[in-house]
Design an enzyme around this catalytic site. Structure first.
Site, PDB file in Angstrom:
ATOM      1  N   HIS A 193       2.300   0.857 -13.587  1.00  0.00           N
ATOM      2  CA  HIS A 193       3.317  -0.461 -14.105  1.00  0.00           C
ATOM      3  C   HIS A 193       2.947  -1.341 -13.066  1.00  0.00           C
ATOM      4  O   HIS A 193       2.459  -2.727 -13.197  1.00  0.00           O
ATOM      5  CB  HIS A 193       4.762  -0.363 -14.489  1.00  0.00           C
ATOM      6  CG  HIS A 193       5.541  -1.496 -14.829  1.00  0.00           C
ATOM      7  ND1 HIS A 193       5.799  -1.486 -16.114  1.00  0.00           N
ATOM      8  CD2 HIS A 193       5.926  -2.490 -14.194  1.00  0.00           C
ATOM      9  CE1 HIS A 193       6.766  -2.863 -16.069  1.00  0.00           C
ATOM     10  NE2 HIS A 193       6.460  -3.304 -15.054  1.00  0.00           N
ATOM     11  N   GLU A 194       3.195  -1.318 -11.775  1.00  0.00           N
ATOM     12  CA  GLU A 194       3.110  -2.293 -10.590  1.00  0.00           C
ATOM     13  C   GLU A 194       1.707  -2.598 -10.342  1.00  0.00           C
ATOM     14  O   GLU A 194       1.269  -3.505 -10.088  1.00  0.00           O
ATOM     15  CB  GLU A 194       4.047  -1.746  -9.536  1.00  0.00           C
ATOM     16  CG  GLU A 194       5.476  -1.558  -9.690  1.00  0.00           C
ATOM     17  CD  GLU A 194       6.126  -2.848 -10.230  1.00  0.00           C
ATOM     18  OE1 GLU A 194       5.732  -4.148 -10.226  1.00  0.00           O
ATOM     19  OE2 GLU A 194       7.332  -2.616 -11.038  1.00  0.00           O
ATOM     20  N   HIS A 218       0.628  -5.229 -12.716  1.00  0.00           N
ATOM     21  CA  HIS A 218       1.088  -6.486 -11.956  1.00  0.00           C
ATOM     22  C   HIS A 218       0.038  -6.847 -10.892  1.00  0.00           C
ATOM     23  O   HIS A 218      -0.086  -8.079 -10.990  1.00  0.00           O
ATOM     24  CB  HIS A 218       2.349  -6.385 -11.463  1.00  0.00           C
ATOM     25  CG  HIS A 218       3.604  -6.384 -12.534  1.00  0.00           C
ATOM     26  ND1 HIS A 218       3.557  -7.164 -13.707  1.00  0.00           N
ATOM     27  CD2 HIS A 218       4.774  -5.664 -12.468  1.00  0.00           C
ATOM     28  CE1 HIS A 218       4.608  -6.943 -14.334  1.00  0.00           C
ATOM     29  NE2 HIS A 218       5.370  -6.010 -13.577  1.00  0.00           N
TER      30      HIS A 218
END
Length: 184
Positions: free
Chosen positions: A86-87, A90
């Site tokens: 997920h990160e 980003h």
């Protein structure tokens, strides 16, 4: 920012660092790191760190500082892997969009839509474990719910501004699967 689902104390920073090291060897994490580097964004050895977090989050991508994984909200390897994926999405978004402004509700919403959709955060099995029993149409509902949860921590975006931004850019961001050829 990844939403925490762990209720009890999680793991120590040292245990979490071990899980991060294992997570860095998983195919999806390796793929994302490779594409970050191909995009011109080198990530050093200290780019991803375990930390005790006071907020009820499982991790965050901090502009210019890297990714933190909240050890006290992590219990198992799969949770750490999900936070890393997920990160890293980003981080990829920030890398490829030189003007990404996390204070801009549309920019923040777009990266959250992409991270929620591409990371597997909203796979139906994960949703069932969270207590969401809807099978058909669950994925987009989940992504929207998690976008709103993450954006609630952005002091620049009210709930209505977050929802308006998410709805306005939904199709473009949901269908943007880079660096993947299609949604995994």
């Amino acid at each position: 920012m990844a939403e925490s689902s762990t209720i009890n104390k999680g793991s120590t920073v040292e245990e979490c660092e071990d899980m991060i090291r294992r997570g860095l060897r998983t195919p999806m994490v390796k793929f994302l790191k490779e594409h970050l580097e191909k995009s011109g964004c080198r990530i050093g050895d200290n780019f991803i760190k375990a930390s005790h977090c006071d907020q009820k989050i499982s991790g965050a991508m901090l502009r210019g500082r890297g990714i933190i994984v909240c050890s006290n909200h992590m219990q198992i390897q799969d949770e750490v892997n999900q936070v890393l994926i997920h990160e890293l999405i980003h981080a990829y978004d920030e890398c490829r969009a030189a003007n990404l402004d996390w204070a801009n509700c549309a920019h923040h919403a777009c990266s959250e839509i992409r991270a929620g959709h591409l990371s597997g955060d909203c796979h139906y099995k994960r949703e069932l474990l969270r207590g969401y029993l809807k099978i058909r149409g669950h994925e987009q509902e989940c992504v929207k719910r998690r976008v709103m949860k993450s954006m609630s921590g952005n002091p620049n975006c009210s709930e209505s501004a977050s929802r308006d931004a998410m709805e306005a850019i939904w199709d473009v961001c949901y269908n943007d699967t880079k660096p993947f050829d299609r949604a995994p």
